[in-house]
Design a protein around this motif. Sequence first.
Motif, PDB file in Angstrom:
ATOM      1  N   ASP A  94       0.765  -1.208  -0.017  1.00 25.21           N
ATOM      2  CA  ASP A  94       0.058  -0.077   0.173  1.00 25.21           C
ATOM      3  C   ASP A  94       0.604   1.263   0.157  1.00 25.21           C
ATOM      4  O   ASP A  94       2.140   1.247   0.342  1.00 25.21           O
ATOM      5  N   VAL A  95       0.320   2.459  -0.491  1.00 21.48           N
ATOM      6  CA  VAL A  95       1.186   3.635  -0.446  1.00 21.48           C
ATOM      7  C   VAL A  95       0.377   4.479   0.618  1.00 21.48           C
ATOM      8  O   VAL A  95      -0.773   4.267   1.014  1.00 21.48           O
ATOM      9  N   ALA A  96       1.244   5.577   1.017  1.00 19.65           N
ATOM     10  CA  ALA A  96       0.313   6.411   1.924  1.00 19.65           C
ATOM     11  C   ALA A  96      -0.635   7.151   1.385  1.00 19.65           C
ATOM     12  O   ALA A  96      -0.733   7.459   0.054  1.00 19.65           O
ATOM     13  N   PRO A  97      -1.883   7.479   2.245  1.00 20.55           N
ATOM     14  CA  PRO A  97      -2.996   8.276   1.546  1.00 20.55           C
ATOM     15  C   PRO A  97      -2.403   9.661   1.427  1.00 20.55           C
ATOM     16  O   PRO A  97      -1.585  10.266   1.909  1.00 20.55           O
ATOM     17  N   SER A  98      -3.243  10.187   0.386  1.00 16.88           N
ATOM     18  CA  SER A  98      -2.825  11.606  -0.135  1.00 16.88           C
ATOM     19  C   SER A  98      -3.448  12.627   1.160  1.00 16.88           C
ATOM     20  O   SER A  98      -4.133  12.456   1.870  1.00 16.88           O
ATOM     21  N   ARG A  99      -2.396  13.677   1.204  1.00 17.35           N
ATOM     22  CA  ARG A  99      -2.773  14.737   2.184  1.00 17.35           C
ATOM     23  C   ARG A  99      -3.979  15.424   1.602  1.00 17.35           C
ATOM     24  O   ARG A  99      -4.255  15.796   0.644  1.00 17.35           O
ATOM     25  N   LEU A 100      -4.761  15.821   2.695  1.00 14.81           N
ATOM     26  CA  LEU A 100      -5.836  16.864   2.372  1.00 14.81           C
ATOM     27  C   LEU A 100      -5.485  18.213   2.742  1.00 14.81           C
ATOM     28  O   LEU A 100      -4.847  18.551   3.708  1.00 14.81           O
ATOM     29  N   PHE A 101      -6.182  19.048   1.654  1.00 12.59           N
ATOM     30  CA  PHE A 101      -5.757  20.403   1.793  1.00 12.59           C
ATOM     31  C   PHE A 101      -7.135  21.123   1.474  1.00 12.59           C
ATOM     32  O   PHE A 101      -8.125  20.829   0.932  1.00 12.59           O
ATOM     33  N   SER A 102      -7.353  22.374   2.164  1.00 12.37           N
ATOM     34  CA  SER A 102      -8.262  23.336   1.842  1.00 12.37           C
ATOM     35  C   SER A 102      -9.523  22.830   1.609  1.00 12.37           C
ATOM     36  O   SER A 102     -10.192  22.227   2.538  1.00 12.37           O
ATOM     37  N   GLU A 103     -10.000  22.808   0.409  1.00 10.35           N
ATOM     38  CA  GLU A 103     -11.618  22.605   0.218  1.00 10.35           C
ATOM     39  C   GLU A 103     -11.835  20.944   0.518  1.00 10.35           C
ATOM     40  O   GLU A 103     -12.946  20.683   1.257  1.00 10.35           O
ATOM     41  N   LYS A 104     -10.909  20.391   0.274  1.00  9.88           N
ATOM     42  CA  LYS A 104     -11.272  18.849   0.385  1.00  9.88           C
ATOM     43  C   LYS A 104     -11.379  18.432   1.954  1.00  9.88           C
ATOM     44  O   LYS A 104     -12.121  17.962   2.675  1.00  9.88           O
ATOM     45  N   LEU A 105     -10.370  19.053   2.972  1.00 11.19           N
ATOM     46  CA  LEU A 105     -10.376  18.972   4.249  1.00 11.19           C
ATOM     47  C   LEU A 105     -11.701  19.749   4.874  1.00 11.19           C
ATOM     48  O   LEU A 105     -12.326  18.975   5.701  1.00 11.19           O
ATOM     49  N   HIS A 106     -11.974  20.830   4.174  1.00 11.10           N
ATOM     50  CA  HIS A 106     -13.343  21.476   4.807  1.00 11.10           C
ATOM     51  C   HIS A 106     -14.540  20.548   4.648  1.00 11.10           C
ATOM     52  O   HIS A 106     -15.360  20.300   5.146  1.00 11.10           O
ATOM     53  N   ASP A 107     -14.200  19.945   3.353  1.00 11.06           N
ATOM     54  CA  ASP A 107     -15.785  18.838   2.902  1.00 11.06           C
ATOM     55  C   ASP A 107     -15.847  17.529   3.962  1.00 11.06           C
ATOM     56  O   ASP A 107     -16.767  17.171   4.445  1.00 11.06           O
ATOM     57  N   VAL A 108     -14.652  17.280   4.493  1.00 13.70           N
ATOM     58  CA  VAL A 108     -14.443  15.924   5.163  1.00 13.70           C
ATOM     59  C   VAL A 108     -14.982  16.532   6.640  1.00 13.70           C
ATOM     60  O   VAL A 108     -15.757  15.648   7.346  1.00 13.70           O
ATOM     61  N   VAL A 109     -14.455  17.541   7.143  1.00 20.25           N
ATOM     62  CA  VAL A 109     -14.957  17.912   8.418  1.00 20.25           C
ATOM     63  C   VAL A 109     -16.217  18.421   8.460  1.00 20.25           C
ATOM     64  O   VAL A 109     -17.003  18.149   9.363  1.00 20.25           O
ATOM     65  N   SER A 110     -16.795  18.995   7.397  1.00 22.61           N
ATOM     66  CA  SER A 110     -18.077  19.483   7.464  1.00 22.61           C
ATOM     67  C   SER A 110     -19.129  18.341   7.294  1.00 22.61           C
ATOM     68  O   SER A 110     -20.404  18.504   7.744  1.00 22.61           O
ATOM     69  N   GLU A 111     -18.730  17.018   7.269  1.00 24.45           N
ATOM     70  CA  GLU A 111     -19.753  15.827   7.426  1.00 24.45           C
ATOM     71  C   GLU A 111     -20.181  15.579   8.901  1.00 24.45           C
ATOM     72  O   GLU A 111     -20.975  15.057   9.145  1.00 24.45           O
ATOM     73  N   TYR A 112     -19.357  16.185   9.763  1.00 22.42           N
ATOM     74  CA  TYR A 112     -19.756  16.014  11.288  1.00 22.42           C
ATOM     75  C   TYR A 112     -20.603  16.942  11.928  1.00 22.42           C
ATOM     76  O   TYR A 112     -20.078  18.070  11.944  1.00 22.42           O
ATOM     77  N   ASP A 113     -21.799  16.908  11.846  1.00 22.63           N
ATOM     78  CA  ASP A 113     -22.725  17.882  12.443  1.00 22.63           C
ATOM     79  C   ASP A 113     -22.478  18.235  13.744  1.00 22.63           C
ATOM     80  O   ASP A 113     -22.642  19.187  14.184  1.00 22.63           O
ATOM     81  N   ASP A 114     -22.317  17.266  14.802  1.00 21.08           N
ATOM     82  CA  ASP A 114     -22.002  17.470  15.996  1.00 21.08           C
ATOM     83  C   ASP A 114     -20.672  17.806  16.694  1.00 21.08           C
ATOM     84  O   ASP A 114     -20.450  18.032  17.838  1.00 21.08           O
ATOM     85  N   MET A 115     -19.924  18.346  15.648  1.00 20.41           N
ATOM     86  CA  MET A 115     -18.427  18.873  16.013  1.00 20.41           C
ATOM     87  C   MET A 115     -18.667  20.202  16.592  1.00 20.41           C
ATOM     88  O   MET A 115     -19.417  21.239  16.319  1.00 20.41           O
ATOM     89  N   VAL A 116     -17.977  20.362  17.776  1.00 20.59           N
ATOM     90  CA  VAL A 116     -17.922  21.523  18.380  1.00 20.59           C
ATOM     91  C   VAL A 116     -16.451  22.153  18.657  1.00 20.59           C
ATOM     92  O   VAL A 116     -15.752  21.382  19.255  1.00 20.59           O
ATOM     93  N   PHE A 117     -16.218  23.274  18.214  1.00 21.16           N
ATOM     94  CA  PHE A 117     -14.977  24.061  18.178  1.00 21.16           C
ATOM     95  C   PHE A 117     -14.806  24.762  19.428  1.00 21.16           C
ATOM     96  O   PHE A 117     -15.900  25.478  20.170  1.00 21.16           O
ATOM     97  N   GLY A 118     -13.648  24.910  19.731  1.00 22.87           N
ATOM     98  CA  GLY A 118     -13.189  25.614  20.889  1.00 22.87           C
ATOM     99  C   GLY A 118     -13.388  24.863  22.431  1.00 22.87           C
ATOM    100  O   GLY A 118     -14.086  23.950  22.268  1.00 22.87           O
ATOM    101  N   PHE A 119     -13.028  25.589  23.304  1.00 21.20           N
ATOM    102  CA  PHE A 119     -13.321  24.904  24.758  1.00 21.20           C
ATOM    103  C   PHE A 119     -14.750  25.184  25.317  1.00 21.20           C
ATOM    104  O   PHE A 119     -15.215  26.179  25.129  1.00 21.20           O
ATOM    105  N   GLN A 120     -15.262  24.186  26.000  1.00 20.98           N
ATOM    106  CA  GLN A 120     -16.406  24.302  26.631  1.00 20.98           C
ATOM    107  C   GLN A 120     -16.397  23.883  27.958  1.00 20.98           C
ATOM    108  O   GLN A 120     -15.664  23.303  28.659  1.00 20.98           O
ATOM    109  N   SER A 121     -16.946  24.935  28.715  1.00 24.37           N
ATOM    110  CA  SER A 121     -17.052  24.780  30.249  1.00 24.37           C
ATOM    111  C   SER A 121     -18.048  23.701  30.926  1.00 24.37           C
ATOM    112  O   SER A 121     -19.109  23.622  30.114  1.00 24.37           O
ATOM    113  N   CYS A 122     -17.522  23.023  31.644  1.00 22.92           N
ATOM    114  CA  CYS A 122     -18.117  22.155  32.358  1.00 22.92           C
ATOM    115  C   CYS A 122     -19.095  22.581  33.317  1.00 22.92           C
ATOM    116  O   CYS A 122     -18.697  23.230  34.353  1.00 22.92           O
ATOM    117  N   LYS A 123     -20.546  22.215  33.202  1.00 21.55           N
ATOM    118  CA  LYS A 123     -21.571  22.952  34.067  1.00 21.55           C
ATOM    119  C   LYS A 123     -22.115  21.706  34.974  1.00 21.55           C
ATOM    120  O   LYS A 123     -22.388  20.794  34.679  1.00 21.55           O
TER     121      LYS A 123
END
Length: 102
Positions: free
Chosen positions: A73-102
Amino acid sequence: MSTINDFPTYGMVSSWSTHGKLACSYCLENNKAFTLTNRDKASFFNCHHRFLPTNHRYRKNIKDFFVGRVEKDVAPSRLFSEKLHDVVSEYDDMVFGFQSCK
């Protein structure tokens, strides 16, 4: 800015989960991690020989690493800009930043 750190610190600095099957931020879902027998723990043992050059001697070593198997097998190709954004945007429940525990 750049840092030199170990893998757990990389997870803290980048907010990437360095545990489980998606621990490798380079491979993502194309990783070769496997679950250990009778455990719920992902293992990456000998999973990164595909990043070596195709003529590297470790790829052909069937005695010491993958017993009886040559890594083709060969190494997977690196993801850049638009392709990376497309992969990350598939996850609806993703929360960015720090969240405080209440």
